[in-house]
Design a protein around this motif. Structure first.
Motif, PDB file in Angstrom:
ATOM      1  N   LEU A  29       0.837  -1.191   0.000  1.00 53.37           N
ATOM      2  CA  LEU A  29       0.000   0.000   0.000  1.00 53.37           C
ATOM      3  C   LEU A  29       0.878   1.249   0.000  1.00 53.37           C
ATOM      4  O   LEU A  29       1.945   1.278   0.607  1.00 53.37           O
ATOM      5  CB  LEU A  29      -0.915   0.012   1.228  1.00 53.37           C
ATOM      6  N   VAL A  30       0.422   2.284  -0.680  1.00 59.31           N
ATOM      7  CA  VAL A  30       1.135   3.554  -0.729  1.00 59.31           C
ATOM      8  C   VAL A  30       0.193   4.677  -0.321  1.00 59.31           C
ATOM      9  O   VAL A  30      -1.019   4.494  -0.248  1.00 59.31           O
ATOM     10  CB  VAL A  30       1.706   3.832  -2.149  1.00 59.31           C
ATOM     11  N   ASP A  31       0.766   5.853  -0.083  1.00 63.43           N
ATOM     12  CA  ASP A  31      -0.030   6.992   0.371  1.00 63.43           C
ATOM     13  C   ASP A  31      -0.647   7.785  -0.771  1.00 63.43           C
ATOM     14  O   ASP A  31      -1.706   8.392  -0.612  1.00 63.43           O
ATOM     15  CB  ASP A  31       0.829   7.940   1.205  1.00 63.43           C
ATOM     16  N   ASP A  32       0.033   7.805  -1.923  1.00 60.51           N
ATOM     17  CA  ASP A  32      -0.437   8.698  -2.989  1.00 60.51           C
ATOM     18  C   ASP A  32       0.038   8.208  -4.349  1.00 60.51           C
ATOM     19  O   ASP A  32       1.165   7.708  -4.482  1.00 60.51           O
ATOM     20  CB  ASP A  32       0.099  10.114  -2.754  1.00 60.51           C
ATOM     21  N   ILE A  33      -0.818   8.316  -5.350  1.00 59.72           N
ATOM     22  CA  ILE A  33      -0.472   8.098  -6.755  1.00 59.72           C
ATOM     23  C   ILE A  33      -1.051   9.263  -7.539  1.00 59.72           C
ATOM     24  O   ILE A  33      -2.242   9.567  -7.421  1.00 59.72           O
ATOM     25  CB  ILE A  33      -1.032   6.773  -7.300  1.00 59.72           C
ATOM     26  N   ARG A  34      -0.202   9.948  -8.295  1.00 59.81           N
ATOM     27  CA  ARG A  34      -0.648  11.100  -9.065  1.00 59.81           C
ATOM     28  C   ARG A  34      -0.109  11.035 -10.481  1.00 59.81           C
ATOM     29  O   ARG A  34       0.922  10.418 -10.737  1.00 59.81           O
ATOM     30  CB  ARG A  34      -0.174  12.423  -8.435  1.00 59.81           C
ATOM     31  N   MET A  35      -0.802  11.698 -11.390  1.00 59.20           N
ATOM     32  CA  MET A  35      -0.327  11.868 -12.762  1.00 59.20           C
ATOM     33  C   MET A  35      -0.216  13.360 -13.048  1.00 59.20           C
ATOM     34  O   MET A  35      -1.146  14.119 -12.763  1.00 59.20           O
ATOM     35  CB  MET A  35      -1.271  11.188 -13.755  1.00 59.20           C
ATOM     36  N   THR A  36       0.928  13.772 -13.614  1.00 54.48           N
ATOM     37  CA  THR A  36       1.156  15.182 -13.897  1.00 54.48           C
ATOM     38  C   THR A  36       1.851  15.352 -15.247  1.00 54.48           C
ATOM     39  O   THR A  36       2.537  14.446 -15.722  1.00 54.48           O
ATOM     40  CB  THR A  36       2.042  15.858 -12.829  1.00 54.48           C
ATOM     41  N   ALA A  37       1.666  16.514 -15.847  1.00 59.49           N
ATOM     42  CA  ALA A  37       2.478  16.902 -16.996  1.00 59.49           C
ATOM     43  C   ALA A  37       3.893  17.168 -16.509  1.00 59.49           C
ATOM     44  O   ALA A  37       4.107  17.621 -15.388  1.00 59.49           O
ATOM     45  CB  ALA A  37       1.900  18.142 -17.660  1.00 59.49           C
ATOM     46  N   ALA A  38       4.880  16.876 -17.344  1.00 56.79           N
ATOM     47  CA  ALA A  38       6.270  17.020 -16.935  1.00 56.79           C
ATOM     48  C   ALA A  38       7.149  17.137 -18.166  1.00 56.79           C
ATOM     49  O   ALA A  38       6.670  17.239 -19.299  1.00 56.79           O
ATOM     50  CB  ALA A  38       6.695  15.831 -16.067  1.00 56.79           C
ATOM     51  N   GLY A  39       8.474  17.092 -17.946  1.00 53.61           N
ATOM     52  CA  GLY A  39       9.442  17.195 -19.037  1.00 53.61           C
ATOM     53  C   GLY A  39      10.128  18.549 -19.049  1.00 53.61           C
ATOM     54  O   GLY A  39       9.640  19.530 -18.477  1.00 53.61           O
ATOM     55  N   THR A  40      11.265  18.606 -19.729  1.00 54.59           N
ATOM     56  CA  THR A  40      12.042  19.844 -19.752  1.00 54.59           C
ATOM     57  C   THR A  40      11.323  20.983 -20.479  1.00 54.59           C
ATOM     58  O   THR A  40      11.688  22.149 -20.312  1.00 54.59           O
ATOM     59  CB  THR A  40      13.409  19.611 -20.412  1.00 54.59           C
ATOM     60  N   ALA A  41      10.316  20.664 -21.273  1.00 52.44           N
ATOM     61  CA  ALA A  41       9.442  21.695 -21.839  1.00 52.44           C
ATOM     62  C   ALA A  41       8.120  21.749 -21.071  1.00 52.44           C
ATOM     63  O   ALA A  41       7.694  22.805 -20.600  1.00 52.44           O
ATOM     64  CB  ALA A  41       9.188  21.448 -23.327  1.00 52.44           C
ATOM     65  N   GLY A  42       7.469  20.587 -20.926  1.00 53.50           N
ATOM     66  CA  GLY A  42       6.166  20.554 -20.278  1.00 53.50           C
ATOM     67  C   GLY A  42       6.192  20.973 -18.825  1.00 53.50           C
ATOM     68  O   GLY A  42       5.331  21.734 -18.365  1.00 53.50           O
ATOM     69  N   GLY A  43       7.167  20.490 -18.059  1.00 49.00           N
ATOM     70  CA  GLY A  43       7.253  20.866 -16.660  1.00 49.00           C
ATOM     71  C   GLY A  43       7.590  22.333 -16.469  1.00 49.00           C
ATOM     72  O   GLY A  43       7.058  23.000 -15.577  1.00 49.00           O
ATOM     73  N   THR A  44       8.463  22.853 -17.309  1.00 51.81           N
ATOM     74  CA  THR A  44       8.812  24.274 -17.249  1.00 51.81           C
ATOM     75  C   THR A  44       7.605  25.140 -17.577  1.00 51.81           C
ATOM     76  O   THR A  44       7.385  26.198 -16.979  1.00 51.81           O
ATOM     77  CB  THR A  44       9.970  24.573 -18.209  1.00 51.81           C
ATOM     78  N   ALA A  45       6.783  24.674 -18.531  1.00 50.93           N
ATOM     79  CA  ALA A  45       5.577  25.413 -18.904  1.00 50.93           C
ATOM     80  C   ALA A  45       4.639  25.586 -17.717  1.00 50.93           C
ATOM     81  O   ALA A  45       4.048  26.650 -17.521  1.00 50.93           O
ATOM     82  CB  ALA A  45       4.862  24.687 -20.043  1.00 50.93           C
ATOM     83  N   LEU A  46       4.494  24.544 -16.899  1.00 51.12           N
ATOM     84  CA  LEU A  46       3.581  24.605 -15.754  1.00 51.12           C
ATOM     85  C   LEU A  46       3.948  25.740 -14.809  1.00 51.12           C
ATOM     86  O   LEU A  46       3.093  26.528 -14.395  1.00 51.12           O
ATOM     87  CB  LEU A  46       3.612  23.279 -14.996  1.00 51.12           C
ATOM     88  N   THR A  47       5.228  25.817 -14.437  1.00 50.96           N
ATOM     89  CA  THR A  47       5.633  26.830 -13.465  1.00 50.96           C
ATOM     90  C   THR A  47       5.688  28.218 -14.082  1.00 50.96           C
ATOM     91  O   THR A  47       5.361  29.214 -13.427  1.00 50.96           O
ATOM     92  CB  THR A  47       6.981  26.456 -12.833  1.00 50.96           C
ATOM     93  N   LEU A  48       6.070  28.322 -15.348  1.00 53.19           N
ATOM     94  CA  LEU A  48       6.034  29.627 -16.012  1.00 53.19           C
ATOM     95  C   LEU A  48       4.616  30.197 -16.009  1.00 53.19           C
ATOM     96  O   LEU A  48       4.424  31.398 -15.773  1.00 53.19           O
ATOM     97  CB  LEU A  48       6.543  29.496 -17.453  1.00 53.19           C
ATOM     98  N   ALA A  49       3.625  29.343 -16.258  1.00 53.79           N
ATOM     99  CA  ALA A  49       2.240  29.812 -16.244  1.00 53.79           C
ATOM    100  C   ALA A  49       1.844  30.303 -14.854  1.00 53.79           C
ATOM    101  O   ALA A  49       1.172  31.326 -14.706  1.00 53.79           O
ATOM    102  CB  ALA A  49       1.310  28.693 -16.707  1.00 53.79           C
ATOM    103  N   LYS A  50       2.266  29.584 -13.804  1.00 55.25           N
ATOM    104  CA  LYS A  50       1.972  30.024 -12.439  1.00 55.25           C
ATOM    105  C   LYS A  50       2.580  31.393 -12.152  1.00 55.25           C
ATOM    106  O   LYS A  50       2.004  32.202 -11.414  1.00 55.25           O
ATOM    107  CB  LYS A  50       2.529  29.020 -11.430  1.00 55.25           C
TER     108      LYS A  50
END
Length: 309
Positions: A29-50
């Protein structure tokens, strides 16, 4: 700031905490499973938008359910996905990340459609209207293609930055040399600087990249912070003290914070402080998209949080 994040887009499946993989057909058993956008382009895009940038992503994903989810996650974060091309014959890039209790993250990775992106897919007219191009993982598309895209951006007054993807042990100077004269801000990690330059000393490696044409080299060093190297000298930037949950996306968050700082006219050193703050905020939760913060909140965190000495 109108920015293109071009290159590697990945769907991450994160599982926490994982101390070991059960043997045979065992389960745990684990505490959390999540799916997120990521990658050197995709992950950077997320924080730039924030942080208040207007972000358009460009890259290749599959015409599959994984790609559908990746696109929806980016769009829900405020990223324009019009220029993500869909490949009917190739899967979307994805990673499974079993996160250890200390935040370490071994990876099971599918390259997928990222390696199919090239100059024929670039939205040249739209790129020419941007303020900035961030190219993530240029070694996947080849140095000649990367140099062509970056030089086009520079010719049209678009600022440029690059983050590498491959670990240093797989890198060589020939993989990036032709692109370096077209890069305003190079944002590798310490391992990549040493591996791609073949040097044993970080500052020597960074200066080799500057000598080959890069404008600024801002190197991430994990818990040791960052080192910003310019023609005028080297400036260490400490990391912030936080309770680390997961380091996934921290390098991409640093890139985003650094680039947002540069867009606001901050010095490279001050921009790196914002990058370190963004990375610290992301590290306190699971996945590249963790943290409900904006530019003001990131600046406030940087002004009040404790730095590592």
């Amino acid at each position: 700031m109108k920015v293109f994040t071009m290159g590697v887009h990945v769907l991450d499946v994160l599982v926490r905490p994982v101390q070991e993989i059960p043997e045979g057909q065992g389960a745990t058993l684990v505490d959390d499973i999540r799916m997120t956008a990521a990658g050197t382009a995709g992950g950077t895009a997320l924080t730039l938008a924030k942080l208040g940038a207007r972000v358009r992503s460009a890259g290749a994903v599959g015409a599959d359910a994984t790609g559908d989810l990746l696109v929806r996650l980016l769009e829900s974060a405020g990223v324009d996905t019009e220029f993500l091309v869909r490949r009917a014959d190739t899967a979307t890039s994805a990673s499974v990340l079993p996160i250890r209790p200390n935040g370490d993250r071994p990876s099971l990775h599918l390259l997928g459609a990222n390696i199919t992106y090239g100059p024929d897919d670039v939205p040249w007219d739209a790129l020419a209207e941007a303020d900035h191009l961030h190219l993530g993982g240029p070694e996947l598309i080849g140095v000649d293609a990367a140099a062509r895209i970056l030089s086009f951006a520079k010719e049209h007054g678009v600022g440029t930055s690059v983050d590498l993807l491959a670990p240093g042990v797989l890198g060589s100077f020939e993989q990036i040399e032709a692109a370096l004269p077209h890069i305003d801000h190079l944002l590798p990690n310490e391992d990549q600087v040493l591996g791609f330059t073949g040097e044993s000393d970080l500052l020597t490696g960074a200066r080799k990249l500057l000598a080959a044409g890069a404008g600024v080299v801002a190197v991430t060093r994990g818990g040791d912070g960052a080192l910003v190297v310019t023609a005028d000298g080297a400036e260490p930037v400490p990391a912030f003290v936080v309770d680390v949950v997961d380091t996934t996306g921290c390098g991409d968050a640093f890139s985003a914070g650094y680039l947002r700082g540069v867009s606001l006219g901050r010095t490279p050193g001050d921009a790196a402080v914002l990058g370190s703050a963004a990375a610290a905020l992301v590290a306190q939760g699971l996945g590249s998209d963790h943290g409900d913060f904006d530019l003001a909140a990131a600046d406030a965190f940087a002004a009040t949080a404790t730095s590592r000495t």
